[in-house]
Design a protein around this motif. Sequence first.
Motif, PDB file in Angstrom:
ATOM      1  N   UNK A 136      -0.254  39.075 -15.314  1.00  0.00           N
ATOM      2  CA  UNK A 136      -0.537  38.200 -16.446  1.00  0.00           C
ATOM      3  C   UNK A 136      -1.982  38.344 -16.899  1.00  0.00           C
ATOM      4  N   UNK A 137      -2.170  38.335 -18.211  1.00  0.00           N
ATOM      5  CA  UNK A 137      -3.496  38.390 -18.812  1.00  0.00           C
ATOM      6  C   UNK A 137      -3.869  37.019 -19.365  1.00  0.00           C
ATOM      7  N   UNK A 168       3.215  33.410 -22.445  1.00  0.00           N
ATOM      8  CA  UNK A 168       2.754  34.289 -21.366  1.00  0.00           C
ATOM      9  C   UNK A 168       2.553  35.696 -21.918  1.00  0.00           C
ATOM     10  N   UNK A 169       1.425  36.330 -21.570  1.00  0.00           N
ATOM     11  CA  UNK A 169       1.149  37.717 -21.956  1.00  0.00           C
ATOM     12  C   UNK A 169       0.764  38.491 -20.708  1.00  0.00           C
ATOM     13  N   UNK A 170       1.240  39.740 -20.628  1.00  0.00           N
ATOM     14  CA  UNK A 170       0.889  40.562 -19.475  1.00  0.00           C
ATOM     15  C   UNK A 170       0.015  41.741 -19.877  1.00  0.00           C
ATOM     16  N   UNK A 218      -1.989  37.179 -10.035  1.00  0.00           N
ATOM     17  CA  UNK A 218      -2.707  37.697 -11.200  1.00  0.00           C
ATOM     18  C   UNK A 218      -4.146  37.200 -11.216  1.00  0.00           C
ATOM     19  N   UNK A 219      -4.327  35.926 -10.914  1.00  0.00           N
ATOM     20  CA  UNK A 219      -5.676  35.362 -10.900  1.00  0.00           C
ATOM     21  C   UNK A 219      -6.510  35.990  -9.784  1.00  0.00           C
ATOM     22  N   UNK A 237      -7.144  36.393 -17.261  1.00  0.00           N
ATOM     23  CA  UNK A 237      -8.463  36.073 -17.812  1.00  0.00           C
ATOM     24  C   UNK A 237      -8.531  34.666 -18.377  1.00  0.00           C
ATOM     25  N   UNK A 238      -7.454  34.219 -19.009  1.00  0.00           N
ATOM     26  CA  UNK A 238      -7.442  32.849 -19.527  1.00  0.00           C
ATOM     27  C   UNK A 238      -6.054  32.273 -19.322  1.00  0.00           C
TER      28      UNK A 238
END
Length: 185
Positions: free
Chosen positions: A103-104, A118-120, A150-151, A157-158
């Motif tokens: 995840x981004x 959700x964006x990857x 992911x974190x 990132x956000x």
Amino acid sequence: MQHRDDALHDVAGAHPRNMRPVVDDRCWARDVVSAVRCATALLGMLFLIDWAAGDLTWWRGVLWVVLAVLLFLVLLPARVRAGEGWLSCRRLVRTREVRTDLLVSVHCPDSVSRRLVLRDALGGRTELDPQVLLDNPALWHRLDEDARKSAASGTLRCGTTALRRVSEHIDRETALNVFRASGLR
């Protein structure tokens, strides 16, 4: 140009669907039945009103059927499924999938409808109703676990604030349900 599924293989070494069992939205079938009931009730009322008024014609009948089908399509919920490293939302025409371990960003846009976007890292994007996560603790657990990965890896990132808000909401609702079940509230 590399296809998205090929990129999934390259990043993880194997397609994520082959790793662990899939978790489904256990309320999806009930919600589909509810959408069918609403559309059928609307169709029945429109036919009854037209018949009682003496205005029922074949073209008005077709119009009412089309209207009921449109209502069904609007009410039809997305089918949410998740496994280790992925989450998918299947709508009527298209299935969108994101890699939850890559995840981004995760955010809740300010709008009338509550949505979690959700964006990857591979360009995947999907939206889902946070109520689906509330109704399905296994789906939430799967998403939360992968979002933490992911974190930890630095790709997210956000979105930690949005995930924390969803987590707090789910924890609050779960506690209220426990209190209700035990007779304390």
